[in-house]
Design an enzyme around this catalytic site. Structure first.
Site, mmCIF file in Angstrom:
data_model
loop_
_atom_site.group_PDB
_atom_site.id
_atom_site.type_symbol
_atom_site.label_atom_id
_atom_site.label_comp_id
_atom_site.label_asym_id
_atom_site.label_seq_id
_atom_site.Cartn_x
_atom_site.Cartn_y
_atom_site.Cartn_z
ATOM 1 N N ASP A 173 -22.291 -49.057 5.659
ATOM 2 C CA ASP A 173 -22.878 -50.367 5.383
ATOM 3 C C ASP A 173 -24.375 -50.176 5.162
ATOM 4 O O ASP A 173 -25.039 -49.442 5.912
ATOM 5 C CB ASP A 173 -22.626 -51.310 6.559
ATOM 6 C CG ASP A 173 -23.080 -52.733 6.250
ATOM 7 O OD1 ASP A 173 -22.359 -53.439 5.540
ATOM 8 O OD2 ASP A 173 -24.161 -53.115 6.721
ATOM 9 N N ASN A 181 -31.977 -57.991 -0.711
ATOM 10 C CA ASN A 181 -31.724 -58.881 -1.835
ATOM 11 C C ASN A 181 -32.686 -60.071 -1.840
ATOM 12 O O ASN A 181 -33.193 -60.470 -2.897
ATOM 13 C CB ASN A 181 -30.282 -59.396 -1.784
ATOM 14 C CG ASN A 181 -29.301 -58.475 -2.506
ATOM 15 O OD1 ASN A 181 -29.689 -57.751 -3.421
ATOM 16 N ND2 ASN A 181 -28.055 -58.505 -2.103
ATOM 17 N N ASP A 190 -28.426 -54.664 -6.985
ATOM 18 C CA ASP A 190 -27.357 -53.993 -7.723
ATOM 19 C C ASP A 190 -27.735 -52.547 -8.034
ATOM 20 O O ASP A 190 -26.909 -51.626 -7.913
ATOM 21 C CB ASP A 190 -27.070 -54.737 -9.031
ATOM 22 C CG ASP A 190 -26.364 -56.066 -8.810
ATOM 23 O OD1 ASP A 190 -25.887 -56.310 -7.684
ATOM 24 O OD2 ASP A 190 -26.290 -56.862 -9.771
ATOM 25 N N GLU A 217 -21.883 -54.710 0.301
ATOM 26 C CA GLU A 217 -22.688 -53.495 0.468
ATOM 27 C C GLU A 217 -21.990 -52.448 1.310
ATOM 28 O O GLU A 217 -22.621 -51.505 1.797
ATOM 29 C CB GLU A 217 -24.049 -53.849 1.083
ATOM 30 C CG GLU A 217 -23.991 -54.336 2.517
ATOM 31 C CD GLU A 217 -23.792 -55.824 2.656
ATOM 32 O OE1 GLU A 217 -24.131 -56.368 3.713
ATOM 33 O OE2 GLU A 217 -23.290 -56.459 1.700
#
Length: 312
Positions: A173, A181, A190, A217
């Site tokens: 993770d 983000n 991304d 993620e």
């Protein structure tokens, strides 16, 4: 065994037929040959062909039996088989199609017919392969998608009555990814995931290993036949290589650069373990890695033997 199939396998006990087919098709395809079923299986075990041209009448195992055997194996069942035969009766054609063949080419060969039928079936196979790859691939990262991950897990974790292989599982993770983000925007997020996917892909040992996007993620690696030590080593390599990318994180993140928390579990050969249990153990280890400060690898306590945490 590789999934990159770029040759046609001709299986015939007469070298004159093999030489004629090589002359007809050799300028457009790589042609390999075998003189009997045993030799064909050896060729196929080395590399899967795009198409098999299979003689019906051979000493020992005949073409019908070999074709049925190939169609019964999940690894080889999607390889198109065209029978080569001098027997062109409806009963013989029906028998061949029921065995799994896609077409017939009768002897003596008509060059234009051979080229056309081979071309059509190779193009059809390539189109199917493209569609299959798209259905199994995560669009953003190019890794396997969640659906294919679970299909592979199901194949590696058979019923309790069947012998099972050892399996290493790595669940990762991205630490504080929501903050990443929020700070840098989703396009940057991304790109970050794509770079991490490249690291995971590079850490795999070979054809049998799988890296997949588990969701958001989170990523997952399957390592068939790996030992617990090998699984931990690969997990630590992934952690260290992602940290070494030095992707700047936001100021509110725990670490100045993007890092991974990683949970590892290992199933020894012969032990039956449901998919949910194996993933649950890896998820618990991942939670422990996050609770311990992130940017580290922790092995599930229910694995063969307890291992210390790795990483920062």
């Amino acid at each position: 065994m590789t999934a990159d199939s770029h040759y046609i396998l001709v299986v015939d006990d007469q070298m004159s037929n093999i030489e004629l087919l090589d002359e007809l098709l050799g300028s457009d395809y790589e042609i390999r040959f075998a003189l009997d079923a045993e030799g064909a299986l050896q060729r196929i075990a080395q590399q899967l062909p795009e198409l098999i041209l299979l003689d019906v009448m051979m000493p020992g195992t005949d073409g019908y039996t070999l074709c049925a055997q190939l169609k019964a194996d999940p690894v080889t069942r999607d390889i198109p088989v065209i029978f080569l035969t001098a027997l062109a009766t409806p009963d013989e054609e029906t028998r061949g199609l029921e065995a799994g063949a896609v077409d017939y080419i009768t002897k003596p060969f008509t060059p234009a017919v051979v080229r056309a039928r081979v071309r059509n079936h190779v193009e059809l196979k390539r189109s199917k392969d493209i569609l299959l790859a798209l259905s199994q691939t995560d669009v953003l990262t190019g890794l396997a998608n969640r659906r294919f991950l679970f299909d592979r897990l199901a194949s590696l974790l058979p019923d309790p009555e069947q012998h099972s292989r050892s399996l290493g599982l790595i669940l990762t993770d991205v630490d504080d990814f929501k903050r990443y983000n929020d700070s840098f925007g989703h396009p940057a997020g991304d790109h970050c995931l794509q770079r991490i996917a490249d690291v995971m892909r590079a850490a795999l040992r070979g054809q049998g290993d799988l890296a997949a996007r588990y969701g958001g993620e989170e990523f997952c690696c399957l390592l068939p036949d790996a030992s617990q030590e090998q699984t931990l080593q690969i997990a630590e390599r992934i952690r260290a290589d992602v940290e070494a990318l030095h992707i700047p994180h936001c100021r509110t993140a725990r670490h100045p650069h993007v890092t991974l928390s990683i949970g590892v579990t290992h199933k020894p050969a012969g032990r039956h373990q449901p998919i949910s249990e194996l993933l649950g153990l890896a998820d618990q280890a991942l939670y422990q890695a996050k609770a311990a400060g992130r940017n580290r690898v922790i092995c599930a306590k229910d694995s063969e033997e307890d291992q210390p945490a790795h990483g920062a």
